[in-house]
Motif scaffolding. Sequence first.
Motif, PDB file in Angstrom:
ATOM      1  N   TYR A 222       1.062  -1.208  -0.195  1.00 42.23           N
ATOM      2  CA  TYR A 222      -0.210  -0.123  -0.044  1.00 42.23           C
ATOM      3  C   TYR A 222       1.019   1.210  -0.145  1.00 42.23           C
ATOM      4  N   CYS A 223       2.301   1.353   0.865  1.00 42.14           N
ATOM      5  CA  CYS A 223       3.110   2.209   0.594  1.00 42.14           C
ATOM      6  C   CYS A 223       3.136   3.014  -0.739  1.00 42.14           C
ATOM      7  N   TYR A 224       4.058   1.568  -1.141  1.00 34.09           N
ATOM      8  CA  TYR A 224       4.409   2.142  -2.738  1.00 34.09           C
ATOM      9  C   TYR A 224       3.043   1.813  -3.494  1.00 34.09           C
ATOM     10  N   GLN A 243      -2.498   5.566   4.864  1.00 35.53           N
ATOM     11  CA  GLN A 243      -3.460   5.681   5.517  1.00 35.53           C
ATOM     12  C   GLN A 243      -3.912   3.485   5.582  1.00 35.53           C
ATOM     13  N   GLU A 244      -4.229   3.068   4.283  1.00 33.86           N
ATOM     14  CA  GLU A 244      -4.552   1.645   4.778  1.00 33.86           C
ATOM     15  C   GLU A 244      -2.470   1.017   5.188  1.00 33.86           C
ATOM     16  N   VAL A 284       5.783   4.822   5.817  1.00 36.95           N
ATOM     17  CA  VAL A 284       4.554   5.545   5.617  1.00 36.95           C
ATOM     18  C   VAL A 284       4.645   6.772   5.735  1.00 36.95           C
ATOM     19  N   LYS A 285       4.516   7.341   6.989  1.00 39.41           N
ATOM     20  CA  LYS A 285       4.869   8.403   7.962  1.00 39.41           C
ATOM     21  C   LYS A 285       5.337   9.311   6.978  1.00 39.41           C
ATOM     22  N   LEU A 288       3.071   9.745   3.894  1.00 31.90           N
ATOM     23  CA  LEU A 288       1.826  10.468   3.620  1.00 31.90           C
ATOM     24  C   LEU A 288       1.552  11.965   4.503  1.00 31.90           C
ATOM     25  N   GLU A 289       2.498  12.304   4.998  1.00 33.85           N
ATOM     26  CA  GLU A 289       2.039  13.646   5.479  1.00 33.85           C
ATOM     27  C   GLU A 289       2.684  14.803   4.368  1.00 33.85           C
ATOM     28  N   LYS A 290       4.033  13.856   3.219  1.00 29.43           N
ATOM     29  CA  LYS A 290       3.546  14.516   1.687  1.00 29.43           C
ATOM     30  C   LYS A 290       2.644  14.505   1.028  1.00 29.43           C
ATOM     31  N   CYS A 291       2.018  13.679   0.716  1.00 31.48           N
ATOM     32  CA  CYS A 291       0.746  13.152   0.041  1.00 31.48           C
ATOM     33  C   CYS A 291      -0.143  14.602   0.692  1.00 31.48           C
ATOM     34  N   GLN A 292      -0.481  14.271   2.039  1.00 32.87           N
ATOM     35  CA  GLN A 292      -1.127  15.323   2.301  1.00 32.87           C
ATOM     36  C   GLN A 292      -0.676  17.053   3.106  1.00 32.87           C
TER      37      GLN A 292
END
Length: 379
Positions: A222-224, A243-244, A284-285, A288-292
């Motif tokens: 899910y991360c990649y 998030q998953e 992952v952290k 995710l922060e970059k995407c948000q």
Amino acid sequence: MTHWFHRNPLKATAPVSFNYYGVVTGPSASKICNDLRSSRARLLELFTDLSCNPEMMKNAADTYFSLLQGFINSLDESTQESKLRYIQNFKWTDTLQGQVPSITEDEAKEVYRSLKIAAGIFKHLKESHLPKLITPAEKGRDLDSRLVEAYIIQCQAEAQEVTIARAIELKHAPGLIAALAYETANFYQKADHTLSSLEPAYSAKWRKYLHLKMCFYTAYAYCYHGQTLLASDKCGEAIRSLQEAEKFYANAEALCKEYGETKGPGPTVKPSGHLFFRKLGNLVKTTLEKCQRENGFIYFQKIPTEAPQLELKANYGLVEPVPFEFPPISTHWTPETLAAFDLTKRPKDDSTKPKPEEEVKPVKEPDIKPQKDTGCYIS
């Protein structure tokens, strides 16, 4: 460095003398028995020899099995069994009831190849020899086809872990890494399902390991996959995928603790102590922060309620067992040698059968001390 792969204890075996008093009637047969005794002893010694390498192990196994085949198969290469097929009983312990991630490229290749060979040996055992057992294997014992199948799949999965680590190190496309991770998670899930009908009392620890690895590599997938979606300007879907990944990584962390607290055969490894494990949590952290952040400044996309379906297929890098074949039968086996074993002179009181009360001592495995964890680099 703490261990990464879960291993059940090494199987121990009762001594075999290959002394057939009365049956052995000539020097050629006597030599076969002497060579079997010494080659078996040498092979067993290598199991706990830290200086042993794969070539040494293969040579010792080939020597022993080339001699042992005269007790199994007919010398004329027909499908008939040797007349000595049932002259010797062997007694082994049962594994259930009763590698380093920071390695050199050469070591990684050796681990990868060894695991594929191991899968091939287990597959050969399951397909060619289990059907020939005189009595069916007891449920939950080592020759139970479910256990053998689980070993096949676990070997494939662990070999594929080496492929993933290498792909990450070489910075391959996120889509390929996601697909390999997804396939590996499926391997672990399949192995876990194979053991699901066994008694939890002796399979729980093994299954915890398989389950935590399934969650870990699903998180990787899910991360990649989220990185692939972001590169395609699908930021909302990327956030949901990350998030998953976060959820599955948290599940893997919890399962690591449960695995460590679960009693069962085999030494307890510590996957969560590896830098390879911890790095995924950080990846992952930060991803995710970059995407948000980018969604708040650039894309303004809605985040889906449902996680994206992972229908990923790796186009290369998938592991298949290496087909196993026994070495050619030893040249010491001739019709004259076989004739020198006279089964009519076998004692009626068969002393070769192990006594019911006979105890097989466990294998004293080498104590490999954990070293400093320097990460999962293969270079």
